[in-house]
Design an enzyme around this catalytic site. Structure first.
Site, short mmCIF file in Angstrom:
data_model
loop_
_atom_site.label_atom_id
_atom_site.label_comp_id
_atom_site.label_asym_id
_atom_site.label_seq_id
_atom_site.Cartn_x
_atom_site.Cartn_y
_atom_site.Cartn_z
N LYS A 169 20.68 -28.00 -3.00
CA LYS A 169 19.33 -28.25 -3.45
C LYS A 169 18.38 -27.69 -2.56
O LYS A 169 17.32 -27.12 -2.63
CB LYS A 169 18.83 -29.85 -3.71
CG LYS A 169 19.96 -30.42 -4.62
CD LYS A 169 19.74 -31.86 -4.85
CE LYS A 169 20.50 -32.17 -5.79
NZ LYS A 169 20.97 -33.80 -5.97
N ASP A 218 14.15 -36.59 -9.66
CA ASP A 218 15.27 -36.68 -10.53
C ASP A 218 15.14 -37.52 -11.99
O ASP A 218 16.02 -37.41 -12.80
CB ASP A 218 16.13 -37.81 -9.72
CG ASP A 218 17.24 -37.27 -8.85
OD1 ASP A 218 17.74 -36.05 -9.33
OD2 ASP A 218 17.43 -37.72 -7.77
N GLN A 223 20.07 -39.00 -2.92
CA GLN A 223 21.54 -38.69 -3.32
C GLN A 223 22.38 -39.84 -3.72
O GLN A 223 22.50 -40.62 -2.80
CB GLN A 223 22.22 -37.51 -2.34
CG GLN A 223 23.36 -36.92 -2.84
CD GLN A 223 23.02 -35.78 -4.00
OE1 GLN A 223 21.91 -35.43 -4.12
NE2 GLN A 223 24.18 -35.74 -5.04
#
Ligand code: GUN
Length: 293
Positions: A52, A119, A96
């Site tokens: 990422k 997200d 995460q």
């Protein structure tokens, strides 16, 4: 049969975004900025987050990686989330997953400002997506929608069978494809572990989206001639003949299914490479205030 190449498509999109960022910055806008919180040192999470951060660099975004050890308290983590919520330079951030057991993932997700939830996990974004309002859409469903669009796959009036009902893939996929739009306007059947006559249902499908996490689950005799098959499975299985000792296996028995398909995504190289690019798309949308005006 045509392969849907997520690697090539992902590269194309990143090139387009890099160009757009250059132009934005040239007109005086600030550089889009994505932050990631990583707790602990799990190998999978480390490599995901590093991908990422690298993608940010590739498209000209600023990125920040914030690390905590496994013993971080929930309160400390929530305080950091709150800090990022209020940091005007950060357009979007992710925490995460998975998190250590002593931390509630629901509580953390709930604490993220929906306007920065790139997200697309926050219930507000899930709710907005469900009723067709502008929303951040989670990485895998958005990646699949992008592939369907770019490969000009006609979904209107088609019977889509989604195998799997997870909150981050199966369920949102079924909602997005049943909504008005292109891709969309499909008639969707959601199948799962309790579904009766799964083979018959799959045989009626124009498009199959396999997201159950069972390697080789979809066999050749379950697929209609000319169907489009999207394989979301990424199960790691032991392999003697790879450098890492592992191989990624999809939910589709590719060798049997591919010859019957009009389009199919391979594993690896299909849906997978699109997921990080989806996060980049969402971060750019946040920087441009496209979702929340
Ligand atoms: N863990 C595995 N996939 C994801 C993802 O898309 N986002 C976050 N935050 N954690 C993950």
């Amino acid at each position: 049969m045509q392969l849907i190449d997520g690697k090539v498509t992902s590269k194309e999109i990143r090139k387009e975004i890099a160009e757009e960022v250059k132009q934005l910055v040239a007109t005086g806008a600030k550089q889009p900025h994505l932050a990631a919180i990583l707790v602990g040192h799990d190998g999978g999470s480390e490599s995901y987050v590093s991908g990422k951060m690298k993608a940010c660099e590739e498209v000209g975004f600023k990125s920040s990686l914030i690390r905590f050890e496994d013993d971080v308290t929930e309160a400390e983590l929530l305080a950091k989330v709150d800090e990022l919520n209020n940091d005007a330079d950060i357009d979007g951030f992710i925490v995460q997953l998975p998190l250590p057991k002593h931390i509630s993932e629901d509580k953390v997700t709930d604490t993220i400002d929906p306007r920065k939830d790139v997200d697309g996990f926050h219930p507000i974004n899930v709710g907005r997506m469900t009723i067709g309002m502008p929303a951040y859409i989670s990485a895998t469903p958005q990646g699949i929608m992008e592939l369907l669009k770019r490969y000009e796959i006609n979904t209107s009036g088609k019977h889509v069978v989604v195998i799997g009902r997870s909150n981050i893939v199966g369920r949102p996929m079924s909602i997005l494809l049943s909504q008005k739009g292109n891709p969309g306007d499909s008639t969707v059947t959601v199948c799962h572990s309790r579904t009766a006559k799964l083979k018959e249902i799959c045989l009626d499908a124009d498009i199959i989206i396999a997201a159950i996490g069972a390697p080789g689950f979809v066999k050749g005799d379950m697929v209609k001639e000319g169907a489009v098959v999207i394989d979301v499975g990424t199960t790691r299985v032991k392999a003697d003949d790879t450098k890492s000792g592992w191989r990624l296996k999809g939910d589709v028995l590719f060798d049997e299914v591919a010859p019957k398909c009009s389009f199919i995504t391979p594993v690896p190289g299909g849906v997978g490479p699109m997921t990080i690019t989806s996060l980049i798309i969402n971060t750019l949308k946040s920087a441009k205030k496209e979702i929340y005006k």
